[in-house]
Design an enzyme around this catalytic site. Structure first.
Site, PDB file in Angstrom:
ATOM      1  N   HIS A   1       0.835  -1.225   0.000  1.00  0.00           N
ATOM      2  CA  HIS A   1       0.000   0.000   0.000  1.00  0.00           C
ATOM      3  C   HIS A   1       0.862   1.265   0.000  1.00  0.00           C
ATOM      4  O   HIS A   1       0.443   2.299   0.516  1.00  0.00           O
ATOM      5  CB  HIS A   1      -0.941   0.045   1.214  1.00  0.00           C
ATOM      6  CG  HIS A   1      -1.630  -1.243   1.500  1.00  0.00           C
ATOM      7  ND1 HIS A   1      -2.855  -1.564   0.954  1.00  0.00           N
ATOM      8  CD2 HIS A   1      -1.262  -2.321   2.248  1.00  0.00           C
ATOM      9  CE1 HIS A   1      -3.221  -2.771   1.374  1.00  0.00           C
ATOM     10  NE2 HIS A   1      -2.261  -3.254   2.150  1.00  0.00           N
TER      11      HIS A   1
ATOM     12  N   SER B   1      14.489  22.107 -16.085  1.00  0.00           N
ATOM     13  CA  SER B   1      13.287  22.902 -16.290  1.00  0.00           C
ATOM     14  C   SER B   1      13.680  24.228 -16.921  1.00  0.00           C
ATOM     15  O   SER B   1      14.752  24.756 -16.643  1.00  0.00           O
ATOM     16  CB  SER B   1      12.604  23.133 -14.944  1.00  0.00           C
ATOM     17  OG  SER B   1      11.790  24.285 -15.000  1.00  0.00           O
TER      18      SER B   1
ATOM     19  N   LYS C   1      15.761  22.294 -10.811  1.00  0.00           N
ATOM     20  CA  LYS C   1      15.107  21.037 -11.146  1.00  0.00           C
ATOM     21  C   LYS C   1      15.958  20.083 -11.967  1.00  0.00           C
ATOM     22  O   LYS C   1      16.713  20.481 -12.846  1.00  0.00           O
ATOM     23  CB  LYS C   1      13.833  21.314 -11.947  1.00  0.00           C
ATOM     24  CG  LYS C   1      12.766  21.992 -11.111  1.00  0.00           C
ATOM     25  CD  LYS C   1      11.876  20.987 -10.452  1.00  0.00           C
ATOM     26  CE  LYS C   1      10.672  20.805 -11.336  1.00  0.00           C
ATOM     27  NZ  LYS C   1       9.660  19.990 -10.768  1.00  0.00           N
TER      28      LYS C   1
ATOM     29  N   GLU D   1       9.388   8.959 -16.819  1.00  0.00           N
ATOM     30  CA  GLU D   1       8.006   9.403 -17.044  1.00  0.00           C
ATOM     31  C   GLU D   1       7.539   9.084 -18.463  1.00  0.00           C
ATOM     32  O   GLU D   1       6.394   8.667 -18.678  1.00  0.00           O
ATOM     33  CB  GLU D   1       7.897  10.913 -16.796  1.00  0.00           C
ATOM     34  CG  GLU D   1       8.030  11.266 -15.327  1.00  0.00           C
ATOM     35  CD  GLU D   1       8.134  12.771 -15.093  1.00  0.00           C
ATOM     36  OE1 GLU D   1       7.723  13.220 -14.031  1.00  0.00           O
ATOM     37  OE2 GLU D   1       8.631  13.490 -15.973  1.00  0.00           O
TER      38      GLU D   1
END
Ligand code: ARG
Length: 459
Positions: free
Chosen positions: A156, A277, A283, A290
């Protein structure tokens, strides 16, 4: 417009219709397989006395010439032709004249395209398998390296019990191993040659279908000519296997994205596999992970698309089936790219062992072991579960962990606890005591690694 038919037509095809119908833009992808299929067909025709040896040799030389010229770029596959089959045949006729017109004897584009698609997907299965094997080798060497890299195991997405990175990666090793087995099953099941089935009802020429199948490396000919031209089960099975591969990659990517977050900091993705970024200078984003996760959707889409295309088709061939190609090609290319990039990303990733170990130590990942300790000292498991539950509550209240409680505090909750409890609930003990097959201890994982090595050496 160059097409193989037209005798019974009195008008030119409308240009829009021609464009809509044509498949050369995508079926040129299997131009080599189309030539290979034609070579086998022609050899068989000559063996059966349907063509002369001289005609066979002229055709084979012509096909060799087309292959060499396309390869070198001298001959371009253009949209002037309706499909790759027309391109090869028209070029052959241009080169060798009348003998070229005999190539298509006893053949239809229906069995021809069924063959080409099978040959192409069969070749690609081999390539995907090789990429998966490389990924498994990478994972196995990571497993060898991280046998003592402790980390929390989750259920979980809540810390559950401590494991090692070897154990975690080993789970993915099993998934990708099954993916290879699936591909190999599909390859075996699909490996029957449809050529010689004609348009749908075989042909009146005395073709030797077994011989053609043998020349093309098939286990034998397909056994029903209607099914031969109408079957795309292997495309569906392949897309299903590819979807499963993407699902596995995507789950791993999801974990890497989480592990790479500022909150977890378990891994650092190499600069070569990260992006920045345009606005936030600090970043470093896990874009590759992704994108692999994101591309899973288009591979699933291909599977649903072909299933939907096939569901209402009466026997035998229908033009709808031309829709099997673009999506399958796209799915294959997507999966190949994703496996290769993923392999590069994981093999260059750095694990922060200290952070992972610290994380494994808190979150009460040793609560089960504390209960097991009590059980080993005669407390029934259900009671032990309750006692440790109270222990956890006490720790939460005091903002501490089980290991950091004094023996007096422990004894207050259960007098059964003795000095050796600390050893029993230490991170190392929690992991190393788990020695059943497939469990995280060094002992069990060494066996998994050995088994993995033996598997890779033999497949
Ligand atoms: N381009 C077609 C396909 O992909 C080739 C078969 C054409 N057959 C036909 N009867 N028009 O399926």
């Amino acid at each position: 417009m160059a097409q193989l038919w037209g005798g019974r037509f009195t008008k030119e095809t409308d240009q829009l219709v021609y464009n809509f119908n044509a498949s050369i833009l995508f079926d040129q992808k299997f131009w080599k397989q189309d030539i290979a299929g034609s070579r086998a067909h022609v050899r068989m025709l000559a063996k059966q006395g349907i063509l002369t040896e001289d005609e066979r040799d002229q055709i084979l030389a012509g096909l060799d010439g087309i292959e060499a010229d396309v390869e070198s770029g001298k001959l371009e596959i253009t949209q002037k032709y309706e499909d790759i089959h027309s391109f090869v045949e028209a070029n052959l006729i241009d080169r060798i004249g009348d003998a070229g017109k005999k190539l298509h004897t006893g053949r239809s584009r229906n069995d021809q395209v069924a063959l080409d698609m099978k040959l192409y997907t069969r070749d690609e299965i081999g390539e995907i398998d090789a990429l998966l094997k490389k990924l498994l080798e990478t994972l196995l060497s990571m497993m060898e390296e991280h046998i003592h890299t402790y980390m929390p195991g989750f259920t979980h997405l809540q810390k559950a019990q401590p494991i090692t990175l070897t154990h975690h990666i080993g789970a993915y090793f099993e998934m990708f191993r099954r993916d290879r087995q699936r591909l190999s099953d599909i390859k075996e099941r699909m490996n029957y040659c449809p050529l010689g089935s004609g348009a749908l009802a075989g042909t009146t020429y005395p073709l030797d279908r077994e011989y053609t199948a043998e020349l093309l490396g098939f286990a034998g000919p397909t056994l029903n000519s209607m099914d031969s031209v109408a079957d795309r089960d292997y495309v569906i099975e392949l897309l299903s296997a590819l979807s499963t591969i993407m699902m596995h990659l995507s789950r791993f990517c999801e974990e890497i994205i989480i592990w790479n977050s500022n909150e977890y900091r378990f891994v650092e993705i190499d600069d070569a596999y990260s992006t920045g970024s345009s606005i936030m200078p600090q970043k470093k984003n896990p874009d590759i992970a992704e994108l692999v996760r994101g591309k899973t959707g288009r591979v699933y889409g291909a599977l649903i698309s072909i299933l939907t295309t096939m569901k209402g088709l009466p026997l035998a061939y229908n033009k709808d089936m031309q829709e099997d190609k673009e999506l399958t090609f796209d799915a294959i290319d997507t999966v190949k790219g994703c496996i290769a990039l993923f392999t590069g990303m994981v093999s260059t990733m750095k694990f922060r062992k200290q952070v992972m170990e610290e994380s494994a130590k808190n979150g009460f990942t040793n609560a089960t072991d504390a209960a097991d300790y009590l059980v080993n000292h005669g407390v029934p498991f259900r009671d032990a579960h309750g006692i440790v539950g109270r222990l956890v509550l006490y720790c939460l209240d005091k903002n501490t962990s089980i290991d950091d409680l004094s023996l007096e505090e422990l004894k207050e909750i259960s007098p059964v606890f003795e000095e050796d409890i600390y050893e029993a609930v230490s991170l190392k003990t929690c992991v190393e005591k788990r020695q059943t097959i497939g469990a995280p201890s060094e002992l069990a994982m060494q066996k998994s690694i050995e088994a993995g090595k033996a598997y890779l050496a033999n497949s």
